[in-house]
Design a protein around this motif. Structure first.
Motif, PDB file in Angstrom:
ATOM      1  N   MET A  63       0.813  -1.198   0.000  1.00  0.00           N
ATOM      2  CA  MET A  63       0.000   0.000   0.000  1.00  0.00           C
ATOM      3  C   MET A  63       0.863   1.271   0.000  1.00  0.00           C
ATOM      4  N   ILE A  64       1.834   1.340   0.922  1.00  0.00           N
ATOM      5  CA  ILE A  64       2.695   2.526   1.006  1.00  0.00           C
ATOM      6  C   ILE A  64       3.517   2.691  -0.271  1.00  0.00           C
ATOM      7  N   THR A  65       3.987   1.569  -0.837  1.00  0.00           N
ATOM      8  CA  THR A  65       4.754   1.619  -2.075  1.00  0.00           C
ATOM      9  C   THR A  65       3.910   2.195  -3.205  1.00  0.00           C
ATOM     10  N   TYR A  66       2.647   1.812  -3.249  1.00  0.00           N
ATOM     11  CA  TYR A  66       1.741   2.347  -4.271  1.00  0.00           C
ATOM     12  C   TYR A  66       1.587   3.860  -4.119  1.00  0.00           C
ATOM     13  N   ILE A  67       1.349   4.317  -2.896  1.00  0.00           N
ATOM     14  CA  ILE A  67       1.159   5.751  -2.651  1.00  0.00           C
ATOM     15  C   ILE A  67       2.411   6.528  -3.035  1.00  0.00           C
ATOM     16  N   LEU A  68       3.575   6.027  -2.665  1.00  0.00           N
ATOM     17  CA  LEU A  68       4.831   6.725  -2.954  1.00  0.00           C
ATOM     18  C   LEU A  68       5.100   6.855  -4.453  1.00  0.00           C
ATOM     19  N   GLN A  69       4.492   5.975  -5.253  1.00  0.00           N
ATOM     20  CA  GLN A  69       4.696   6.015  -6.705  1.00  0.00           C
ATOM     21  C   GLN A  69       3.539   6.667  -7.455  1.00  0.00           C
ATOM     22  N   GLU A  70       2.455   6.955  -6.769  1.00  0.00           N
ATOM     23  CA  GLU A  70       1.263   7.510  -7.404  1.00  0.00           C
ATOM     24  C   GLU A  70       1.562   8.921  -7.919  1.00  0.00           C
ATOM     25  N   LYS A  71       1.238   9.179  -9.172  1.00  0.00           N
ATOM     26  CA  LYS A  71       1.641  10.421  -9.851  1.00  0.00           C
ATOM     27  C   LYS A  71       1.134  11.683  -9.155  1.00  0.00           C
ATOM     28  N   ARG A  72      -0.118  11.693  -8.729  1.00  0.00           N
ATOM     29  CA  ARG A  72      -0.647  12.893  -8.067  1.00  0.00           C
ATOM     30  C   ARG A  72       0.066  13.154  -6.747  1.00  0.00           C
ATOM     31  N   PHE A  73       0.340  12.076  -6.000  1.00  0.00           N
ATOM     32  CA  PHE A  73       1.075  12.220  -4.746  1.00  0.00           C
ATOM     33  C   PHE A  73       2.485  12.753  -5.020  1.00  0.00           C
ATOM     34  N   LEU A  74       3.149  12.186  -6.013  1.00  0.00           N
ATOM     35  CA  LEU A  74       4.497  12.638  -6.375  1.00  0.00           C
ATOM     36  C   LEU A  74       4.501  14.106  -6.790  1.00  0.00           C
ATOM     37  N   PHE A  75       3.504  14.502  -7.564  1.00  0.00           N
ATOM     38  CA  PHE A  75       3.435  15.888  -8.006  1.00  0.00           C
ATOM     39  C   PHE A  75       3.231  16.826  -6.811  1.00  0.00           C
ATOM     40  N   CYS A  76       2.365  16.448  -5.877  1.00  0.00           N
ATOM     41  CA  CYS A  76       2.161  17.261  -4.672  1.00  0.00           C
ATOM     42  C   CYS A  76       3.447  17.341  -3.848  1.00  0.00           C
ATOM     43  N   LEU A  77       4.125  16.212  -3.695  1.00  0.00           N
ATOM     44  CA  LEU A  77       5.386  16.183  -2.961  1.00  0.00           C
ATOM     45  C   LEU A  77       6.437  17.045  -3.661  1.00  0.00           C
ATOM     46  N   LEU A  78       6.456  16.998  -4.985  1.00  0.00           N
ATOM     47  CA  LEU A  78       7.368  17.835  -5.764  1.00  0.00           C
ATOM     48  C   LEU A  78       7.095  19.310  -5.490  1.00  0.00           C
ATOM     49  N   LEU A  79       5.837  19.715  -5.519  1.00  0.00           N
ATOM     50  CA  LEU A  79       5.492  21.121  -5.262  1.00  0.00           C
ATOM     51  C   LEU A  79       5.856  21.540  -3.843  1.00  0.00           C
ATOM     52  N   ILE A  80       5.554  20.699  -2.869  1.00  0.00           N
ATOM     53  CA  ILE A  80       5.890  21.007  -1.477  1.00  0.00           C
ATOM     54  C   ILE A  80       7.396  21.192  -1.328  1.00  0.00           C
ATOM     55  N   ASN A  81       8.167  20.287  -1.907  1.00  0.00           N
ATOM     56  CA  ASN A  81       9.625  20.390  -1.805  1.00  0.00           C
ATOM     57  C   ASN A  81      10.166  21.582  -2.583  1.00  0.00           C
ATOM     58  N   PHE A  82       9.582  21.859  -3.729  1.00  0.00           N
ATOM     59  CA  PHE A  82      10.023  23.012  -4.523  1.00  0.00           C
ATOM     60  C   PHE A  82       9.828  24.307  -3.745  1.00  0.00           C
ATOM     61  N   PHE A  83       8.626  24.510  -3.215  1.00  0.00           N
ATOM     62  CA  PHE A  83       8.362  25.748  -2.482  1.00  0.00           C
ATOM     63  C   PHE A  83       9.087  25.773  -1.137  1.00  0.00           C
ATOM     64  N   GLY A  84       9.243  24.624  -0.513  1.00  0.00           N
ATOM     65  CA  GLY A  84      10.041  24.545   0.711  1.00  0.00           C
ATOM     66  C   GLY A  84      11.498  24.896   0.454  1.00  0.00           C
ATOM     67  N   THR A  85      12.015  24.448  -0.676  1.00  0.00           N
ATOM     68  CA  THR A  85      13.393  24.781  -1.059  1.00  0.00           C
ATOM     69  C   THR A  85      13.544  26.282  -1.267  1.00  0.00           C
ATOM     70  N   LEU A  86      12.602  26.881  -1.993  1.00  0.00           N
ATOM     71  CA  LEU A  86      12.646  28.334  -2.205  1.00  0.00           C
ATOM     72  C   LEU A  86      12.604  29.080  -0.878  1.00  0.00           C
ATOM     73  N   TYR A  87      11.691  28.672   0.021  1.00  0.00           N
ATOM     74  CA  TYR A  87      11.602  29.320   1.328  1.00  0.00           C
ATOM     75  C   TYR A  87      12.909  29.136   2.104  1.00  0.00           C
ATOM     76  N   GLY A  88      13.499  27.945   2.011  1.00  0.00           N
ATOM     77  CA  GLY A  88      14.756  27.679   2.713  1.00  0.00           C
ATOM     78  C   GLY A  88      15.871  28.592   2.250  1.00  0.00           C
ATOM     79  N   TYR A  89      15.974  28.794   0.933  1.00  0.00           N
ATOM     80  CA  TYR A  89      17.002  29.721   0.440  1.00  0.00           C
ATOM     81  C   TYR A  89      16.703  31.153   0.895  1.00  0.00           C
TER      82      TYR A  89
END
Length: 191
Positions: free
Chosen positions: A1-27
């Motif tokens: 189940m967890i493996t499926y969620i970690l590979q699910e495209k919508r979840f990955l895209f949300c995680l990508l956005l969170i990390n992208f904006f978190g990275t910008l805030y960090g800088y």
């Protein structure tokens, strides 16, 4: 189940956005320190945002079914290290000062998330021993820049503990490198 969620495209895209904006805030959070940093050290000063940048790059490639092992090795080691480091430093600040404000609690939660996500994606990394060795050198070199050349993140209430923090950070680097090795290499022949 967890493996499926970690590979699910919508979840990955949300995680990508969170990390992208978190990275910008960090800088942005490092803006003042970066302005006072000699050019030669600039790449090594913003520890956490650079770690999340590595993971953001990994996620972008992973969304398209590609792997970039050097970035993956940098991501797993630095996400765990700086995620854990920031949680510990903010808890120490809370102990020393008695409060850390909402930003401190936000930093604890976001950095704990950094450490966890790097570990959760370990089964998907295509890391070999040479990638871990490269990331290990980067990470230990960063410790030297931080604690020999005094480029570490500023926590004014903890300045009197810099020797102890530097020692802790070195061993946290070693543990982070070992965790990356354990999670990605333990069942593989030497490569």
């Amino acid at each position: 189940m967890i493996t499926y969620i970690l590979q699910e495209k919508r979840f990955l895209f949300c995680l990508l956005l969170i990390n992208f904006f978190g990275t910008l805030y960090g800088y942005y959070w490092y803006e003042g320190q970066l302005a006072a940093t000699p050019d030669i050290f600039l790449v090594f000063v913003p520890d956490s945002p650079t770690a999340s940048l590595f993971f953001t790059i990994f996620l972008l490639f992973f969304l398209f079914g590609k792997n970039i092992p050097y970035i993956e090795a940098l991501a797993i080691i630095t996400l765990f290290k700086y995620g854990t480091w920031a949680v510990v430093m903010n808890v120490l600040t809370l102990i020393v000062e008695g409060s850390i404000g909402w930003q401190g609690y936000m930093l604890i939660a976001s950095h704990a998330g950094m450490a966890i996500q790097g570990i959760l994606y370990a089964p998907f990394y295509k890391i070999k021993l040479r990638h871990i060795a490269f990331a290990a050198v980067w990470t230990l070199h960063n410790d030297i820049i931080d604690y020999v050349f005094a480029m570490m993140p500023a926590y004014s209430s903890l300045n009197k503990y810099m020797n102890e923090i530097g020692y802790f950070t070195f061993w946290l680097s070693i543990i982070s490198i070992f965790i990356a090795y354990w999670l990605t290499q333990r069942n593989k022949p030497l490569n």
